[in-house]
Enzyme design. Structure first.
Site, short mmCIF file in Angstrom:
data_model
loop_
_atom_site.label_atom_id
_atom_site.label_comp_id
_atom_site.label_asym_id
_atom_site.label_seq_id
_atom_site.Cartn_x
_atom_site.Cartn_y
_atom_site.Cartn_z
N ARG A 1 27.27 78.48 68.69
CA ARG A 1 26.69 78.27 69.85
C ARG A 1 25.90 79.63 69.74
O ARG A 1 24.71 78.70 71.15
CB ARG A 1 27.52 78.84 71.02
CG ARG A 1 28.56 77.29 71.16
CD ARG A 1 29.39 77.47 72.45
NE ARG A 1 30.18 76.39 72.44
CZ ARG A 1 31.37 76.25 73.42
NH1 ARG A 1 31.94 77.23 74.10
NH2 ARG A 1 31.23 75.01 74.16
N LYS B 1 47.48 64.25 72.68
CA LYS B 1 47.59 63.29 74.30
C LYS B 1 47.42 62.54 74.58
O LYS B 1 46.13 62.92 74.56
CB LYS B 1 48.54 64.54 75.10
CG LYS B 1 49.62 64.89 75.04
CD LYS B 1 49.42 65.98 76.98
CE LYS B 1 51.35 67.12 76.31
NZ LYS B 1 50.69 67.95 77.74
N GLY C 1 35.90 70.09 70.55
CA GLY C 1 36.62 70.35 69.93
C GLY C 1 37.28 70.81 69.04
O GLY C 1 37.01 71.28 68.01
N GLY D 1 34.66 70.00 76.59
CA GLY D 1 35.28 69.39 78.06
C GLY D 1 33.78 68.52 78.37
O GLY D 1 33.76 67.66 78.33
N1 LIG Z 1 51.30 64.41 65.40
C1 LIG Z 1 50.86 65.18 66.02
N2 LIG Z 1 52.04 66.70 67.14
C2 LIG Z 1 51.94 66.72 67.67
N3 LIG Z 1 51.03 68.26 68.16
C3 LIG Z 1 49.38 67.44 67.40
C4 LIG Z 1 50.13 65.94 66.59
N4 LIG Z 1 49.10 65.75 66.11
C5 LIG Z 1 47.72 66.72 66.47
N5 LIG Z 1 48.24 66.98 67.27
C6 LIG Z 1 47.59 68.45 68.09
O1 LIG Z 1 47.01 68.28 68.36
C7 LIG Z 1 45.87 69.32 68.47
C8 LIG Z 1 45.03 68.69 69.57
O2 LIG Z 1 44.70 67.25 70.25
P1 LIG Z 1 43.14 67.93 71.74
O3 LIG Z 1 43.28 69.35 71.84
O4 LIG Z 1 43.75 66.48 72.88
O5 LIG Z 1 42.26 67.77 70.40
P2 LIG Z 1 40.53 67.71 70.78
O6 LIG Z 1 40.16 69.34 70.58
O7 LIG Z 1 40.49 67.50 69.53
O8 LIG Z 1 39.97 66.82 72.18
C9 LIG Z 1 45.60 70.10 68.07
O9 LIG Z 1 45.75 71.53 68.28
C10 LIG Z 1 47.44 69.61 67.03
O10 LIG Z 1 47.84 70.79 66.90
O1 LIG Z 2 33.90 76.50 76.07
C1 LIG Z 2 33.50 75.72 76.44
O2 LIG Z 2 34.08 74.48 76.49
P1 LIG Z 2 34.88 73.66 75.46
O3 LIG Z 2 36.13 74.46 75.39
O4 LIG Z 2 35.74 72.55 76.47
O5 LIG Z 2 34.11 73.36 74.40
C2 LIG Z 2 32.19 75.54 78.07
O6 LIG Z 2 31.74 77.12 77.59
C3 LIG Z 2 32.59 75.84 79.17
O7 LIG Z 2 33.89 76.78 79.41
P2 LIG Z 2 34.40 76.37 80.57
O8 LIG Z 2 35.27 75.29 79.92
O9 LIG Z 2 35.21 77.89 80.97
O10 LIG Z 2 33.98 75.74 81.86
#
Ligand SMILES: Nc1ncnc2c1ncn2[C@@H]1O[C@H](COP(=O)(O)OP(=O)(O)O)[C@@H](O)[C@H]1O
Ligand SMILES: O=C(OP(=O)(O)O)[C@H](O)COP(=O)(O)O
Length: 402
Positions: free
Chosen positions: A41, A202, A359, A382
């Site tokens: 970043r 999820k 993410g 996010g």
């Molecule tokens: N089959 C599964 N069962 C449980 N958790 C899973 C499975 N597949 C992926 N995950 C978990 O999902 C998490 C990411 O999910 P999420 O936060 O929704 O994705 P992102 O951060 O990309 O938006 C990871 O920590 C991963 O370990």
């Molecule tokens: O790390 C951030 O968001 P992200 O983890 O969703 O990529 C941003 O800096 C926003 O932080 P916040 O979710 O505490 O407002």
């Protein structure tokens, strides 16, 4: 969302000797010794700042770090100063606060081409409350505003939204512009065929994205923890896999929607199952229709990967959000790594536009060492999710129109 004015439209006449308030997202991970463990970043924020310095501006740089409640030394931006200075090639001056007398003095003393980094704006609760008085104080040290903090653009905070009421022009930085070009532009007008790959834990957190993308894509590939809710909805046994019982009907309706829209919806045909949720679990590959009782699905299998790859080979644009499995455990990382490799190959050898929507999928691409091979990797988890759901971002809405 209307097109916003970008920093590239500002010339020397607008910037020479001007104090520019730059809101960046410098929310980087720090270890216990306050070392930066990932400077992505910071590096992503450099082009806008360098452009301003070259045009003779004085940069007042602001960011949050973490989610502090009040002044918390562990969330100070001070550890970022050496890396920022090195990347910018200037000695960045650090303030002990983000508003007040010291900040006013340091801002007034800034030379052309100088950078003043303010302390964490979230040390004040007024930041997240988008307090107008606080926004006015932040704005008081500058002449114009640039928002380059894409990762925080989904927050209507004082330094991302409120401050635009007091500084004109208020424009998008280069990073913000690039994120919008890909996550809005390329998704709205994709080179076709267009595929989306959605994974993650999820279905409930990805409903909005799936629904929004169903209206645009030709192919939708699903993976991760959410697929077991789809399997169960179709009457398959899923053992101890993650299932959201209250989303079974929704899963069925998404399958029907895909059909009605002529979207090719691909669910994995085979699964890597585990006897427990642990890195050292016993594992085996089974058909998606034959998940044994007492086992849980933690990754997509090799047949699924082959089918996904063949489908992706036909595309011109791909967007990916969410891992295919529990990629944090080496044994269950293959499905996610295969997607990362495929996207890298398609980008470099066939010019396919590949967009990684923030993410954990970004973490997976970085873990595979393929970050520089993708067309675009979002710096906001996010924020990119909200954009892909079609929601307007307050930090973008508040900027001047182009
Ligand atoms: N089959 C599964 N069962 C449980 N958790 C899973 C499975 N597949 C992926 N995950 C978990 O999902 C998490 C990411 O999910 P999420 O936060 O929704 O994705 P992102 O951060 O990309 O938006 C990871 O920590 C991963 O370990
Ligand atoms: O790390 C951030 O968001 P992200 O983890 O969703 O990529 C941003 O800096 C926003 O932080 P916040 O979710 O505490 O407002």
């Amino acid at each position: 969302m209307a097109t916003k004015r970008s920093v590239g439209t500002l010339g020397e006449a607008d910037l020479m000797g001007k104090k520019v308030f730059v809101r960046a997202d410098l929310n980087v991970p720090l270890d216990d010794a306050q070392n930066i463990t990932d400077d992505t970043r910071i590096r992503a924020s450099v082009p806008t700042i360098k452009f301003l310095l070259e045009k003779g501006a004085k940069v007042v740089l602001a960011s949050h770090l973490g989610r502090p409640k009040g002044v918390t030394p562990k969330y100070s931006l001070k550890p970022l100063v050496p890396r920022l200075s090195e990347l910018l090639g200037v000695n960045v001056v650090m303030a002990n606060d983000c508003i007040g007398e010291e900040v006013e003095k340091l801002a007034a003393a800034l030379p052309e081409g100088g950078v003043l980094l303010l302390e964490n704006v979230r040390f004040y609760k007024e930041e997240e409350k988008n307090d107008p008085e606080f926004a006015k104080k932040l704005a008081s040290v500058a002449d114009l505003y640039i928002n380059d903090a894409f990762g925080t653009a989904h927050r209507a905070h004082a330094s991302t939204e409120g401050v635009t009421k007091f500084l004109k022009p208020s424009v998008a930085g280069f990073l913000m512009q690039k994120e919008l070009d890909y996550l809005v532009g390329a998704v709205a007008n994709p080179k076709k065929p267009f595929a989306a790959i959605v994974g993650g834990s999820k279905v409930s957190t990805k409903i909005g994205v799936i629904e929004s993308l169903l209206a645009k894509v030709d192919i939708l590939i699903l993976g991760g923890g959410m697929i077991y809710t789809f399997y169960k909805a179709q009457g398959y046994a899923v053992g101890k896999s993650l299932v959201e019982e209250d989303k079974l009907e929704l899963a069925t309706s998404l399958i029907e929607k895909a059909k009605a829209k002529g979207v090719s919806l691909l669910l994995p045909t085979d699964i890597v199952v585990a006897d427990k949720f642990a890195p050292d679990a016993e594992s085996k590959i089974v058909p998606a229709t034959a998940i044994p009782d007492d086992w849980m699905g933690l990754d997509v299998g090799p047949d699924a990967t082959k089918t996904f790859n063949e489908a992706l080979d036909t595309t011109q644009t791909i967007i990916w959000n969410g891992p295919m499995g529990v990629f944090e455990f080496e044994k269950f990382a293959a499905g996610t790594e295969a997607i990362a490799k495929k996207l890298a190959e398609l980008t470099t050898s066939k010019g396919v536009t590949t967009i990684i929507g923030g993410g954990d999928s970004v973490a997976a691409v970085e873990k595979a060492g393929l970050a520089d091979k993708m067309s675009h990797i979002s710096t906001g988890g996010g924020a990119s999710l909200e954009l892909l759901e079609g929601k307007p971002l307050p930090g973008v809405l508040a900027l001047d129109e182009a």
